[in-house]
Design an enzyme around this catalytic site. Structure first.
Site, short mmCIF file in Angstrom:
data_model
loop_
_atom_site.label_atom_id
_atom_site.label_comp_id
_atom_site.label_asym_id
_atom_site.label_seq_id
_atom_site.Cartn_x
_atom_site.Cartn_y
_atom_site.Cartn_z
N ASP A 154 5.10 -0.90 -11.63
CA ASP A 154 3.77 -0.76 -11.02
C ASP A 154 3.13 0.50 -11.58
O ASP A 154 3.81 1.34 -12.19
CB ASP A 154 3.92 -0.66 -9.49
CG ASP A 154 2.56 -0.55 -8.80
OD1 ASP A 154 1.60 -1.21 -9.25
OD2 ASP A 154 2.45 0.23 -7.84
N SER A 155 1.83 0.66 -11.32
CA SER A 155 1.16 1.89 -11.69
C SER A 155 1.75 3.07 -10.90
O SER A 155 1.59 4.22 -11.32
CB SER A 155 -0.32 1.78 -11.39
OG SER A 155 -0.52 1.40 -10.05
N CYS A 210 2.13 -4.81 -10.27
CA CYS A 210 0.75 -4.30 -10.20
C CYS A 210 -0.25 -5.42 -10.51
O CYS A 210 -0.17 -6.06 -11.57
CB CYS A 210 0.61 -3.18 -11.23
SG CYS A 210 -1.05 -2.48 -11.30
N GLU A 263 -2.10 5.54 0.61
CA GLU A 263 -1.27 6.65 0.11
C GLU A 263 -1.21 7.80 1.13
O GLU A 263 -0.23 8.52 1.21
CB GLU A 263 -1.83 7.16 -1.23
CG GLU A 263 -1.80 6.11 -2.32
CD GLU A 263 -0.62 6.25 -3.27
OE1 GLU A 263 -0.06 7.35 -3.35
OE2 GLU A 263 -0.27 5.25 -3.91
N CYS A 286 -3.74 -6.58 -4.22
CA CYS A 286 -3.43 -5.21 -4.62
C CYS A 286 -2.14 -4.83 -3.92
O CYS A 286 -1.93 -5.18 -2.75
CB CYS A 286 -4.56 -4.28 -4.21
SG CYS A 286 -4.20 -2.53 -4.48
N HIS A 288 -1.12 -2.27 -2.52
CA HIS A 288 -1.17 -1.43 -1.32
C HIS A 288 -1.62 -2.15 -0.06
O HIS A 288 -1.34 -1.71 1.04
CB HIS A 288 -2.12 -0.25 -1.56
CG HIS A 288 -1.60 0.77 -2.51
ND1 HIS A 288 -1.23 0.46 -3.79
CD2 HIS A 288 -1.39 2.10 -2.36
CE1 HIS A 288 -0.82 1.56 -4.41
NE2 HIS A 288 -0.91 2.57 -3.57
N1 DGL Z 1 -1.02 -1.14 -8.25
C1 DGL Z 1 -2.45 -1.33 -8.30
C2 DGL Z 1 -2.75 -2.82 -8.13
O1 DGL Z 1 -2.02 -3.56 -7.52
C3 DGL Z 1 -3.17 -0.49 -7.26
C4 DGL Z 1 -3.14 1.01 -7.54
C5 DGL Z 1 -3.81 1.42 -8.84
O2 DGL Z 1 -5.06 1.32 -8.95
O3 DGL Z 1 -3.09 1.82 -9.75
O4 DGL Z 1 -3.75 -3.27 -8.62
#
Ligand code: DGL
Length: 276
Positions: free
Chosen positions: A10-11, A73, A152, A184, A186
């Site tokens: 993931d990011s 991600c 976060e 997403c 989160h």
């Molecule tokens: N992990 C990203 C997503 O699911 C969300 C956080 C980011 O913008 O890096 O799109």
């Protein structure tokens, strides 16, 4: 090969929601999780940049001898899934197709709502996948970038989060969506709040949960499942700020999150932390 780990990336931290779903549905599988904490967020970055980052992470994970790669991600799936599948000798699974298929199956005729980062929404990847699965569906999309930092911060029910969620979601509710894709990493942590704003009749689709089932199917069809009763080992790696990863990550998967190694993607490195 069957005892090799599944790579999940993931990011940053949010992909731990996908890792948690994989731990729960595939308890015999070992996992290596990589969070690109040095370079997040991916949401506002260009498709080219996200693709380059994702290919570098793929290379690092392949160096760890993973048997499959899960792109947790959504933004990276939207911009880089195809490139990774072309470059990877092992199966690569993204989160968009499973989430879109679940939404197409869940809708009572639509419209279907999709929320995600700016990059995910502007790519139209969810809308295209939903239309492939259920032609003619009306898809209402909305980028909700402020929800990521709220999660976060751990502000799952904070009054500021309620206000912002209403601002983003009320137009979707007023458009009459019957199903909403949480596109997403989160957003699953805001499920109660999102359900509250959308009302009890709107089905929320958690792409991460749907992806775990897809991973299971991909491993089975490739004959790559870990033997039953295998003792799985889980490793975590990040590209920066290990302490914050552990602090915030524990909100995603609790005290199962151990110490993570800080690695430089693009250069192979040993890794890790072991889940207790
Ligand atoms: N992990 C990203 C997503 O699911 C969300 C956080 C980011 O913008 O890096 O799109």
């Amino acid at each position: 090969m069957n005892r090799s780990p599944i790579g999940i990336f993931d990011s940053g931290i949010g992909g731990l929601t996908v890792a948690r779903a994989v731990f729960e549905s595939l308890p015999d599988e070992s996992i290596i999780y990589f969070g690109d904490t040095a370079r997040l967020p991916y949401g506002p970055k260009s498709p080219e940049t996200v693709r380059r980052y994702s290919l570098e992470i793929l290379e690092w994970l392949l160096g760890q001898e993973v048997k499959a790669v899960v792109i947790a991600c959504n933004t990276s799936t939207a911009h880089a899934l195809q490139a990774l599948q072309e470059h990877s000798p092992v199966p690569v699974i993204g989160v968009i197709e499973p989430g879109a298929q679940a939404a197409a199956a869940a809708t009572r005729g639509g419209p279907v709502g999709v929320i995600g980062t700016a990059g995910t929404i502007s790519s139209n990847a969810y809308a295209r996948a939903i239309l492939r699965a259920r032609p003619g569906t009306v898809v209402e999309q909305r980028a909700c970038p402020l929800l990521v930092p709220l999660v976060e911060e751990g502000w799952f029910e904070h009054p500021a989060s309620v206000l912002i969620a209403r601002e983003y979601l009320e137009p979707l509710r007023d458009a009459g969506v019957d199903t909403l894709v949480l596109g997403c990493t989160h957003y699953p942590l805001l499920k109660p709040l999102i359900q509250d704003v959308m009302g009890p009749n709107v089905r929320l689709i958690d792409s991460g949960e749907e992806t775990a089932a897809e991973v299971e199917a991909a491993l089975r069809s490739a004959g790559l499942e870990a033997p039953t009763g295998a003792s799985p080992r889980h490793r975590f790696a990040v590209s920066d700020d290990e302490a914050r990863f552990r602090l915030v990550g524990s909100r995603f998967i609790g005290d199962r999150l151990g110490r993570a190694e800080v690695v430089s993607v693009g250069r192979s490195s040993g890794a890790s932390a072991v889940i207790k």
